[in-house]
Design a protein around this motif. Sequence first.
Motif, PDB file in Angstrom:
ATOM      1  N   TRP A   1       0.852  -1.193   0.000  1.00 15.92           N
ATOM      2  CA  TRP A   1       0.000   0.000   0.000  1.00 15.92           C
ATOM      3  C   TRP A   1       0.881   1.235   0.000  1.00 15.92           C
ATOM      4  O   TRP A   1       1.742   1.386   0.858  1.00 15.92           O
ATOM      5  CB  TRP A   1      -0.914   0.001   1.230  1.00 15.92           C
ATOM      6  N   ARG A   2       0.684   2.082  -1.003  1.00 14.37           N
ATOM      7  CA  ARG A   2       1.447   3.315  -1.144  1.00 14.37           C
ATOM      8  C   ARG A   2       2.960   3.073  -1.150  1.00 14.37           C
ATOM      9  O   ARG A   2       3.730   3.805  -0.539  1.00 14.37           O
ATOM     10  CB  ARG A   2       1.074   4.306  -0.039  1.00 14.37           C
ATOM     11  N   GLY A   3       3.384   1.989  -1.821  1.00 16.16           N
ATOM     12  CA  GLY A   3       4.809   1.708  -1.955  1.00 16.16           C
ATOM     13  C   GLY A   3       5.451   1.016  -0.771  1.00 16.16           C
ATOM     14  O   GLY A   3       6.661   0.778  -0.778  1.00 16.16           O
ATOM     15  N   HIS A   4       4.669   0.669   0.254  1.00 19.43           N
ATOM     16  CA  HIS A   4       5.210  -0.018   1.427  1.00 19.43           C
ATOM     17  C   HIS A   4       4.474  -1.336   1.637  1.00 19.43           C
ATOM     18  O   HIS A   4       3.274  -1.434   1.383  1.00 19.43           O
ATOM     19  CB  HIS A   4       5.059   0.852   2.694  1.00 19.43           C
ATOM     20  N   TRP A   5       5.212  -2.345   2.129  1.00 23.69           N
ATOM     21  CA  TRP A   5       4.625  -3.646   2.428  1.00 23.69           C
ATOM     22  C   TRP A   5       4.223  -3.717   3.891  1.00 23.69           C
ATOM     23  O   TRP A   5       4.949  -3.254   4.766  1.00 23.69           O
ATOM     24  CB  TRP A   5       5.612  -4.771   2.103  1.00 23.69           C
ATOM     25  N   TYR A   6       3.045  -4.331   4.133  1.00 24.15           N
ATOM     26  CA  TYR A   6       2.517  -4.465   5.481  1.00 24.15           C
ATOM     27  C   TYR A   6       2.117  -5.921   5.729  1.00 24.15           C
ATOM     28  O   TYR A   6       1.662  -6.615   4.811  1.00 24.15           O
ATOM     29  CB  TYR A   6       1.297  -3.569   5.690  1.00 24.15           C
ATOM     30  N   LEU A   7       2.292  -6.345   6.978  1.00 23.99           N
ATOM     31  CA  LEU A   7       1.876  -7.674   7.411  1.00 23.99           C
ATOM     32  C   LEU A   7       0.722  -7.525   8.402  1.00 23.99           C
ATOM     33  O   LEU A   7       0.811  -6.743   9.348  1.00 23.99           O
ATOM     34  CB  LEU A   7       3.032  -8.404   8.096  1.00 23.99           C
ATOM     35  N   ALA A   8      -0.341  -8.276   8.179  1.00 25.05           N
ATOM     36  CA  ALA A   8      -1.444  -8.338   9.138  1.00 25.05           C
ATOM     37  C   ALA A   8      -1.397  -9.700   9.817  1.00 25.05           C
ATOM     38  O   ALA A   8      -1.117 -10.722   9.181  1.00 25.05           O
ATOM     39  CB  ALA A   8      -2.785  -8.141   8.442  1.00 25.05           C
ATOM     40  N   GLY A   9      -1.671  -9.709  11.121  1.00 20.48           N
ATOM     41  CA  GLY A   9      -1.653 -10.970  11.844  1.00 20.48           C
ATOM     42  C   GLY A   9      -2.095 -10.793  13.279  1.00 20.48           C
ATOM     43  O   GLY A   9      -2.512  -9.706  13.703  1.00 20.48           O
ATOM     44  N   TRP A  10      -1.999 -11.887  14.023  1.00 20.30           N
ATOM     45  CA  TRP A  10      -2.414 -11.892  15.428  1.00 20.30           C
ATOM     46  C   TRP A  10      -1.186 -11.717  16.304  1.00 20.30           C
ATOM     47  O   TRP A  10      -0.259 -12.522  16.276  1.00 20.30           O
ATOM     48  CB  TRP A  10      -3.110 -13.204  15.755  1.00 20.30           C
ATOM     49  N   ASP A  11      -1.147 -10.621  17.074  1.00 21.64           N
ATOM     50  CA  ASP A  11      -0.046 -10.344  17.978  1.00 21.64           C
ATOM     51  C   ASP A  11      -0.301 -11.094  19.288  1.00 21.64           C
ATOM     52  O   ASP A  11      -1.200 -10.753  20.054  1.00 21.64           O
ATOM     53  CB  ASP A  11       0.042  -8.836  18.232  1.00 21.64           C
ATOM     54  N   ARG A  12       0.481 -12.138  19.541  1.00 24.38           N
ATOM     55  CA  ARG A  12       0.261 -12.970  20.726  1.00 24.38           C
ATOM     56  C   ARG A  12       0.507 -12.201  22.022  1.00 24.38           C
ATOM     57  O   ARG A  12      -0.173 -12.422  23.021  1.00 24.38           O
ATOM     58  CB  ARG A  12       1.177 -14.194  20.671  1.00 24.38           C
ATOM     59  N   ASP A  13       1.478 -11.293  22.009  1.00 21.09           N
ATOM     60  CA  ASP A  13       1.805 -10.559  23.232  1.00 21.09           C
ATOM     61  C   ASP A  13       0.683  -9.613  23.637  1.00 21.09           C
ATOM     62  O   ASP A  13       0.445  -9.398  24.820  1.00 21.09           O
ATOM     63  CB  ASP A  13       3.103  -9.772  23.042  1.00 21.09           C
ATOM     64  N   ARG A  14      -0.021  -9.051  22.660  1.00 22.39           N
ATOM     65  CA  ARG A  14      -1.084  -8.099  22.937  1.00 22.39           C
ATOM     66  C   ARG A  14      -2.472  -8.709  22.822  1.00 22.39           C
ATOM     67  O   ARG A  14      -3.466  -8.069  23.157  1.00 22.39           O
ATOM     68  CB  ARG A  14      -0.956  -6.896  21.999  1.00 22.39           C
TER      69      ARG A  14
END
Length: 317
Positions: free
Chosen positions: A186-199
């Motif tokens: 998105w807009r030239g940057h890569w992003y990862l979506a996932g489940w943050d176990r710590d939070r």
Amino acid sequence: MAIAKAERLMNLALCLLGTRRPLSKRELRESIEAYLEASSDDSFNRMFERDKDDLRELGLVIETVENLDGEVGYLARRDSNRLPPITLDAEEAAALGLAAKVWQQARLAGAASGALQKLRAAGLPEDVDPYEAHGALEPRIPVHEAAFEPLMLACRDRRPVVFDYRKATAAHPETRHVEPWALECWRGHWYLAGWDRDRGAERVFRLSRITGKVRSRGSSFTASVPDVVTVRETVASWAGETADRSALIRLRTDAGYPLRAKATAVRELGDGWDELEIPYGHGLDAWLVEFGPDVVVLEPAELRADVVDRLRAVAKG
């Protein structure tokens, strides 16, 4: 040598497809003659990992399962490895060819070419050239982050990962334990979506802020994967793209071009500063901090206070 490897891969695939429960490395070694002939445990482990990666590259879906004793096992479920007949018309084939062409300068170039070869074997029209030039402009997706490839594989295999992540407002990175769901540009940057176990919550991470290596973990996912992962919508809302308010900022001349692209109004102030009116939504304070001394928030007051707090947190380390 080629025949021996092909036979070994076939035997491994048959073992994984024929079992109803996960098989450990020890059980697979005892079941396949070529593995029994390995000179050492290290030699067998290297051979097995290469074979497993080769089978996945060929399209076999191999699951990694950890039992109650912590032992890791492998299997290939038949329902996950069964596909309906593939029929493509010329328009569909052209769309797939364009998608593959996008990746020719990225890390997925080999995978994209291999996928097209498999589609041709499955009935891709011979008169369609996926790499035929259709215009002067050619799409490209840049992938410069070292974290992209291990995260892509972890998303595919549904393997939890651990990495060090530096937030925009933090001076030092933090270790994050994540169950990766999807990657999106998105807009030239890569992003990862996932489940943050710590939070214990869904989170989105920008790959350029991942430091060091991405480490895989053998355990299974603990949270259910949603049917639709809205990476772009989540990042857009954090960046103020869905804002219904406006903020007034001062910006140094010839600086902050992403902010200028978002501005709804720009006024020259002189002395090397401009005044911009930009959309204001959740996460805008974190984005403005990235521009450091080139940005001064004028209003609203709560946005100015949030930016000042973040800058002070960074200064304190």
